[in-house]
Write an enzyme that holds these catalytic residues in place. Structure first.
Site, PDB file in Angstrom:
ATOM      1  N   ASP A 105      44.529  45.603  33.489  1.00 21.49           N
ATOM      2  CA  ASP A 105      45.277  44.927  34.871  1.00 21.49           C
ATOM      3  C   ASP A 105      46.411  44.806  34.370  1.00 21.49           C
ATOM      4  O   ASP A 105      46.868  44.409  33.765  1.00 21.49           O
ATOM      5  CB  ASP A 105      43.925  43.181  34.425  1.00 21.49           C
ATOM      6  CG  ASP A 105      44.587  42.383  35.481  1.00 21.49           C
ATOM      7  OD1 ASP A 105      45.066  43.152  35.869  1.00 21.49           O
ATOM      8  OD2 ASP A 105      44.519  41.853  35.389  1.00 21.49           O
ATOM      9  N   LYS A 118      51.239  40.846  41.914  1.00 25.53           N
ATOM     10  CA  LYS A 118      52.398  40.921  41.716  1.00 25.53           C
ATOM     11  C   LYS A 118      53.545  42.313  41.928  1.00 25.53           C
ATOM     12  O   LYS A 118      54.059  41.893  43.666  1.00 25.53           O
ATOM     13  CB  LYS A 118      52.580  40.095  40.899  1.00 25.53           C
ATOM     14  CG  LYS A 118      51.763  38.670  40.607  1.00 25.53           C
ATOM     15  CD  LYS A 118      50.796  38.390  38.804  1.00 25.53           C
ATOM     16  CE  LYS A 118      50.858  37.322  38.550  1.00 25.53           C
ATOM     17  NZ  LYS A 118      48.791  37.251  38.574  1.00 25.53           N
ATOM     18  N   TYR A 148      43.416  36.768  32.203  1.00 27.52           N
ATOM     19  CA  TYR A 148      43.266  35.763  33.177  1.00 27.52           C
ATOM     20  C   TYR A 148      43.222  37.309  34.133  1.00 27.52           C
ATOM     21  O   TYR A 148      43.456  38.027  34.843  1.00 27.52           O
ATOM     22  CB  TYR A 148      44.259  35.283  34.272  1.00 27.52           C
ATOM     23  CG  TYR A 148      43.889  34.335  35.074  1.00 27.52           C
ATOM     24  CD1 TYR A 148      42.709  33.856  35.476  1.00 27.52           C
ATOM     25  CD2 TYR A 148      45.020  34.739  36.701  1.00 27.52           C
ATOM     26  CE1 TYR A 148      42.717  33.177  37.026  1.00 27.52           C
ATOM     27  CE2 TYR A 148      44.538  34.331  37.208  1.00 27.52           C
ATOM     28  CZ  TYR A 148      43.369  33.361  37.680  1.00 27.52           C
ATOM     29  OH  TYR A 148      43.316  32.817  39.065  1.00 27.52           O
TER      30      TYR A 148
HETATM   31  C1  LIG Z   1      47.413  37.046  39.021  1.00 27.04           C
HETATM   32  C2  LIG Z   1      46.788  37.764  37.897  1.00 27.04           C
HETATM   33  C3  LIG Z   1      45.676  37.905  39.120  1.00 27.04           C
HETATM   34  C4  LIG Z   1      45.466  37.266  40.115  1.00 27.04           C
HETATM   35  O1  LIG Z   1      46.012  37.784  40.990  1.00 27.04           O
HETATM   36  P1  LIG Z   1      46.281  36.799  41.837  1.00 27.04           P
HETATM   37  O2  LIG Z   1      46.630  37.719  43.102  1.00 27.04           O
HETATM   38  O3  LIG Z   1      46.613  35.831  42.063  1.00 27.04           O
HETATM   39  O4  LIG Z   1      44.542  36.598  42.905  1.00 27.04           O
HETATM   40  C5  LIG Z   1      44.735  38.781  38.226  1.00 27.04           C
HETATM   41  N1  LIG Z   1      44.981  39.516  37.017  1.00 27.04           N
HETATM   42  C6  LIG Z   1      46.053  39.308  36.005  1.00 27.04           C
HETATM   43  C7  LIG Z   1      46.419  39.270  34.891  1.00 27.04           C
HETATM   44  C8  LIG Z   1      46.889  37.944  37.135  1.00 27.04           C
HETATM   45  O5  LIG Z   1      48.100  37.906  35.783  1.00 27.04           O
END
Ligand SMILES: *Cc1c(COP(=O)(O)O)cnc(C)c1O
Length: 467
Positions: free
Chosen positions: A266, A300, A171
């Site tokens: 990411d 996060k 994601y």
């Molecule tokens: C949560 C998440 C996102 C998206 O972040 P948001 O602040 O919800 O837009 C992107 N990549 C990873 C791996 C995530 O866990």
């Protein structure tokens, strides 16, 4: 599919309408949460501002929380739970950590934002770079979605190539091009991708199986000179936890670079969470000198609970961004002083002691879960990536390697387990595809409370597996 069904507890895509309540259904009062859910559903699609909150895959009444402190959260009806969601990661130090709250209060008293630069922005960038020497320049944004979207725009701008490779089950936020086979919320709701994304946009993203270097090499051979970047979660954490196989990250970087493509790692979920320098900080030790991703994304933890995310990496690539270069990106709220203060206070207080504590808490929790599920005869695997863990229900004689593997998991067992834990006073992610989060406030007493709730939940999961 409507997530509203989940709100009413009458069913969802994965719970047949009228299905009996899960074993171990909560006995704590939920009248106020139910009332708020109904009021929210009247004015907000599905009653939620992010789909997984609707309890769609577990059914029942989503709890409305009114307070969090340390390792616990309290719902609208006054029930306190041990929290293993941690705001999906940011609550690294525990909820309402005094240093973070104070930093935000002080910042707020000085004005909520100016639409101009504040000193905290470069201080936060410094703190990121200190932990991640691979990151030479940082841009602050407001969400992880923006961070990955911008990293991809830089990759396309710098390479002049159109295509992006992602891995199934990873994601990267909800931008159009990245929603294909995106795990997490989509997996929870059984959706392959999203309506509203044009075929043209979807065609710009090649989705490959995770941990499959042959498939990656084949994709490069099939699209010569067309692939701008490979984006990968540092360790997959949005289909449950699924770390890269040994050698996968190294092979990925080698393959991408050999074909002139960039690597975007990411770390939005894993960054400053799986370890002090994210999951890359753990893998970095095993890499040959100089082999590294080109761009990183953070979110996060880096915002300490307020809307803030970041991207960073190679100087020459980051200098592609306006005002220095031709790749545009901007944001009214980018580098907001409250968000910057929360992120800075969180990172500055997350020292080696905190990470040692998080690792010990995650280890202790993993042992308790393992023991309880084994004792009850529940087929399962506890998945780990640094301080992160998740539980996969079902028969897995070999460790899962990719999205297809985790899609086979026993979501009925998860549902039963989830509700029994909730009844036992433990707030778990309401989806089988999400990670569990501990914090610096998860001490022995807190882990002990989780341990007390586990046997009944394990029995509920066993009953669901037998059914
Ligand atoms: C949560 C998440 C996102 C998206 O972040 P948001 O602040 O919800 O837009 C992107 N990549 C990873 C791996 C995530 O866990």
């Amino acid at each position: 599919m409507s997530v509203t069904q989940g709100i009413s507890g009458s069913g969802s895509a994965t719970t047949a309408p009228g299905a009996p309540t899960a074993p171990g259904a909560p006995t704590a009062p939920t009248a106020l949460s139910a009332e708020y859910a109904a009021r929210a559903a009247a004015v907000i699609p599905g009653g939620v501002n992010s789909p997984v909150r609707a309890f769609g895959s577990v059914g029942g009444t989503p709890r409305f929380f009114v307070r969090g402190s340390g390792a616990s959260v309290t719902d609208a009806d006054g029930t306190e739970y041990v929290d293993l969601v941690g705001a999906w990661g940011p609550a690294l130090l525990g909820h309402a950590h005094p240093a973070v709250v104070e930093a935000v209060q002080q910042a707020a008293a000085n004005g909520l934002g100016f639409g101009a630069s504040v000193p905290g922005e470069y201080e936060l960038a410094d703190e990121i770079i200190r932990r991640m020497p691979e990151v030479e320049l940082v841009r602050l944004v407001s969400t992880g979605t923006e961070a990955t979207m911008t990293a991809i725009r830089i990759a396309r701008g710098a390479t002049g190539r159109p295509l992006v490779i992602k891995f199934a089950g990873h994601y990267h936020g909800h931008s159009d091009g990245l929603l294909a086979a995106a795990g997490s919320g989509l997996a929870t709701f059984g959706l392959p991708g999203s309506a509203g994304v044009t075929a043209e946009t979807a065609a710009q993203t090649l989705v490959l199986p995770y941990n499959d270097l042959a498939a990656l090499e084949h994709a490069f051979q099939s699209h010569p000179g067309q692939i701008a970047a490979v984006i990968t979660e540092s360790a997959a954490a949005n289909m449950g936890i699924l770390p890269p196989d040994p050698g996968f990250t190294e092979g990925l970087i080698r393959s991408a670079h050999a074909h002139g493509a960039l690597v975007i790692t990411d770390e939005v979920l894993t960054g400053f969470r799986a370890g002090s320098a994210g999951y890359w900080g753990i893998e970095r030790e095993t890499m040959p000198d100089g082999l590294r991703p080109d761009l990183f994304t953070f979110g996060k933890v880096v915002g300490g609970g307020l809307p803030l995310a970041a991207l960073g990496g190679r100087r020459d690539l980051m200098e592609q961004l306006a005002p220095l270069g031709p790749v545009y990106q901007g944001g009214t709220l980018s580098g907001n002083p409250l968000a910057v203060a929360a992120g800075l206070a969180t990172l500055r207080n997350a020292d080696a002691t905190v990470y040692d504590h998080l690792a010990a808490a995650a280890d202790a929790l993993a042992v308790e879960v393992e023991d309880a599920l084994t004792a009850a005869g529940v087929a399962h695997r506890v998945q780990r990536a640094g301080t992160l863990l998740s539980v996969l229900f079902g028969d897995y004689p070999v460790a899962p390697a990719n999205y297809d593997d985790v899609l086979r998991q026993d979501t009925a067992a998860h549902r039963a387990f989830f509700h029994a834990m909730l009844a036992g006073g433990v707030n778990l992610p309401p989806s089988a595809f999400e990670a569990w989060f501990v914090s610096a406030a998860h001490d022995d007493r807190v882990i002990g409370r989780v341990a007390e709730a586990l046997p009944a939940a394990a029995r509920a999961a066993a009953a669901a597996q037998a059914a």
